[in-house]
Design a protein around this motif. Sequence first.
Motif, short mmCIF file in Angstrom:
data_model
loop_
_atom_site.label_atom_id
_atom_site.label_comp_id
_atom_site.label_asym_id
_atom_site.label_seq_id
_atom_site.Cartn_x
_atom_site.Cartn_y
_atom_site.Cartn_z
N ASP A 291 0.85 -1.18 0.00
CA ASP A 291 0.00 0.00 0.00
C ASP A 291 0.89 1.24 0.00
O ASP A 291 1.01 1.93 0.99
N LEU A 292 1.59 1.44 -1.10
CA LEU A 292 2.58 2.50 -1.16
C LEU A 292 2.46 3.24 -2.48
O LEU A 292 2.32 2.63 -3.54
N SER A 293 2.46 4.56 -2.40
CA SER A 293 2.38 5.35 -3.63
C SER A 293 3.15 6.65 -3.43
O SER A 293 3.66 6.91 -2.33
N TYR A 294 3.24 7.42 -4.47
CA TYR A 294 3.91 8.72 -4.40
C TYR A 294 3.25 9.57 -3.31
O TYR A 294 3.91 10.32 -2.59
N GLU A 295 1.94 9.41 -3.16
CA GLU A 295 1.19 10.19 -2.17
C GLU A 295 1.61 9.85 -0.74
O GLU A 295 1.59 10.71 0.14
N THR A 296 1.96 8.58 -0.53
CA THR A 296 2.39 8.19 0.81
C THR A 296 3.54 9.09 1.24
O THR A 296 3.60 9.59 2.36
N TRP A 297 4.46 9.28 0.29
CA TRP A 297 5.64 10.11 0.57
C TRP A 297 5.21 11.57 0.75
O TRP A 297 5.55 12.22 1.73
N GLN A 298 4.40 12.02 -0.21
CA GLN A 298 3.96 13.41 -0.21
C GLN A 298 3.25 13.76 1.09
O GLN A 298 3.48 14.82 1.69
N ASN A 299 2.39 12.83 1.56
CA ASN A 299 1.60 13.09 2.76
C ASN A 299 2.47 13.14 4.02
O ASN A 299 2.06 13.70 5.03
N SER A 300 3.63 12.50 3.95
CA SER A 300 4.51 12.48 5.13
C SER A 300 5.30 13.77 5.26
O SER A 300 5.91 14.02 6.29
N ILE A 301 5.31 14.56 4.20
CA ILE A 301 6.13 15.79 4.24
C ILE A 301 5.35 16.89 4.96
O ILE A 301 4.14 17.01 4.84
N HIS A 302 6.09 17.68 5.72
CA HIS A 302 5.50 18.82 6.42
C HIS A 302 4.83 19.73 5.38
O HIS A 302 5.43 20.03 4.33
N PRO A 303 3.57 20.17 5.62
CA PRO A 303 2.83 20.97 4.63
C PRO A 303 3.65 22.15 4.07
O PRO A 303 3.58 22.42 2.87
N ASP A 304 4.46 22.78 4.93
CA ASP A 304 5.22 23.94 4.46
C ASP A 304 6.35 23.57 3.49
O ASP A 304 6.88 24.42 2.79
#
Lengths: 737, 131
Positions: A291-304
């Motif tokens: 259950d891994l996608s580019y979004e998994t990474w993106q979502n883990s990054i601090h919003p700023d």
Amino acid sequence: MQTLSITSLIKDSPSAVAILNTELRFVAYSRVWLDDFCKGQSSLTGKNYLDVLPRTPEALRSILKECLANGTKNICEGRKFIYPDGTLQWLKWKINAWTDDSGEIGGLIILLEDVTDTKRREEILAKAERVGRIGGWEIDLSTNQLFWTDITREIHEVPDDFQPYIETAINFYKEGIHREEITRLISNAFADGTPWDTELILVTAKGNEIWVRAKGEVEMANGKCVRIFGTFQDINNKKKVELGFKKVSERLALATQGAGVGIWEYDLVSKTMVWDNIMFRLFGLEYNPNDLSYETWQNSIHPDDRKDGDIEIAKAISGTKNLDAQYRAVWPNGDIRHMRAIGVTQKDSNGKVVKIVGANYDITELKNTQMRLKESEDSFYGAFEHSNTGMAIVALDGSFEKVNQSLCDCLGYTMDELTEMSFQEITHPDDFKNDVHLLKQVVNGLKPSYKLEKRYIHKNGHIVYGILTATAVTDMNGKVLHYVSQVTDISPQIRTEKKLTRLVNITSEQNERLLNFAHIVSHNLRSHSSNLSMLTNFLIKEKSDEERKNLLTMLRGASDGLNETIMHLNEVVQVKIGAHEKKKDVNLYDTLKNVENNLSQLIQEKNATFELKIPRNLTIKAIPAYLDSIVLNLISNGLKYSSPKRKPLIQISAELAHDAIIISFKDNGMGIDLTRHQKKIFGMYKTFHRNKDAKGIGLFITKNQIEAMNGKIEVESTVGVGSTFKLYFENHEHYKN
Amino acid sequence: MSNYKKICIIDDDAIAVFGLKRGLQSMKSIPEPLIYENGLQAIEGFKKMIEEGTELPSFILLDINMPVMGGWDFISQMNAIWPKDKEKPTIYMMTSSISDQDVEKARTFNLEKNYLIKPVFAETLVRILLP
């Protein structure tokens, strides 16, 4: 006819057979011969062999001629011929000469076979065997003998005549799991015909360890094993490369694991993301590769930081630059970790980026350390700038690299002036040696810092008392880069201390004088009052006029004595009061000359010599009247108590000591027994000579006068040789204080 | 009649000596005293008596404060020259001082009972000279 029957018999032979006469003409031949060697020809009878087969190689022609001539036979199992056109042919033959009834050679019987295909296959196989280092083997179950091909022998590094058996073959495998495995596989094969194909280590006859691939197959008949055979391949190089690769991979995995480096891969075509287990751990996630996608990474990054992250990835995809980004990751539990991601792109044949492979690691500790270092530096410089203690960063040569305002304030220089100077320039010369001595110990690594009470020179010349703490700042190798100096100005304390010490001294002096005074009153005044009371007592009772007159004269003497004593005491009190008078610069030479003039008559009477060794320009701080009085008293004492045995000599000299001017009055008079009179010599009414003029008041006044000017008086004397009185005057000319 | 055959006064104060002499004259059968101005003079006088074999004083009135040699120094010097076979004289210390320090010093010489504060009148002399 016999010939005919043979001819027809030959015709149907399954082999290519031909009978030739002595002229090598065909007498008979089989159909197979016609098919195999002379395709398209109808009849060969009567034709010459060499005409029919014009390509016959020279070697074979010679053999034919030889067999015909000698009646011998020639057999060949196969021989390769290469024809002028480049074609290749393997021939197998059997040539016999035949004789007629009379025993004469009638011709040749030739059995010829084209074995080119078979031979070619064999040759390729042999070549393959050699190139692939594949050997063959077979077990003859009737004899239990083992047959090895040349390559198999080569692999085992045994001589060509080596005769292997099953047991010896098994023992070539490395002891342990390898030998156990091959034993198990062979047993299985015997039991139920299971073939094998495995990779094991073999120890050759020469002791070399090599990896081999062993294959075995079994032929069964009626449920019984009848034949076991197989191949044997040297795969050492391949295996070694494979194992090496495995080792490197494992080592990399271990390294990335240990260093906390996560490896990731993003396929831009299939939009799939692959993470290793460390990646999940770095982001605080459960290991869940499905259950891994580019979004998994993106979502883990601090919003700023997300926008910057996307920009970095876009740049990498467009090929502008390789990926190297720092960002904050937010863990599911809210923790924030600093990350660094680096990556390289992979392109397809058109140069389009299709994949990014990279590493990701946690740099939180590094970031925190950097931040703490900055904070520490900031707080040091903050403390430095605003400290009430004078602070300086001092270079190895002693020059000031940086100073704070407090230091400037206490030394009177501006910051610009001070940074142009060195500590040597502002250090009091008497404290310089001590400071440098301690500094050297720090430079030599004997101690990391030192503390010293020392004096500095203020810009306007006065002394600043300070406590210096100097600490060496070193690099990682312990080399001193510079010093941090802290100077606490203790001048006010020192001044207070000095004032206090002076006050204590004055107080104890005053106490002493008070005691002295009490003594004077109790002894000297009391002796007069007792006389007065005694005389008046007599006077009251006396009847005789003449005696009364006598008593009255004595009474007057007693009251005069009392008066004189009171006058002396008053003089002493005046000295105390006079101490408040201002001291002036007095020329000593002039003062002495003046006194000499005043005493000129006495000097002449005594026929004394007067030696003055005083610099003309020497001035001392003194109250002029006291100095006159002291000098007069000391010189006249020297004349009064001169020895009758020699001509009086009075020598006056001056000497400059560290912080005092010392004036000596030396005479060659009677001298004083100091062992008996040391304590009393400067006391009131102490006389030591049977001299009518001795009153015991002069030295007492002198002592009070010199002490009133913060000086002191000392005496050295030897009875019968002379006395030296030394006057000490304060000398502050060295330093302005 | 006094037990003392030879009396000596050592004092630099002429008026005090006059007073003492006057006091002694008032008593009967007291010999004329020997007078010394300070300790050193007395020591020199005593040495001469020892040399000549004449009689040494048996009673001394001794002032404490004197120039050249004071009373205490005199006692030390006198003890040093006094012949061993001769009886030591009776000494009375005299001082105009009323300071306690002097009484303390007298104690060290066992003379705290033979301590007279000036002026010394005839009544005192009678008490110490006559039995």
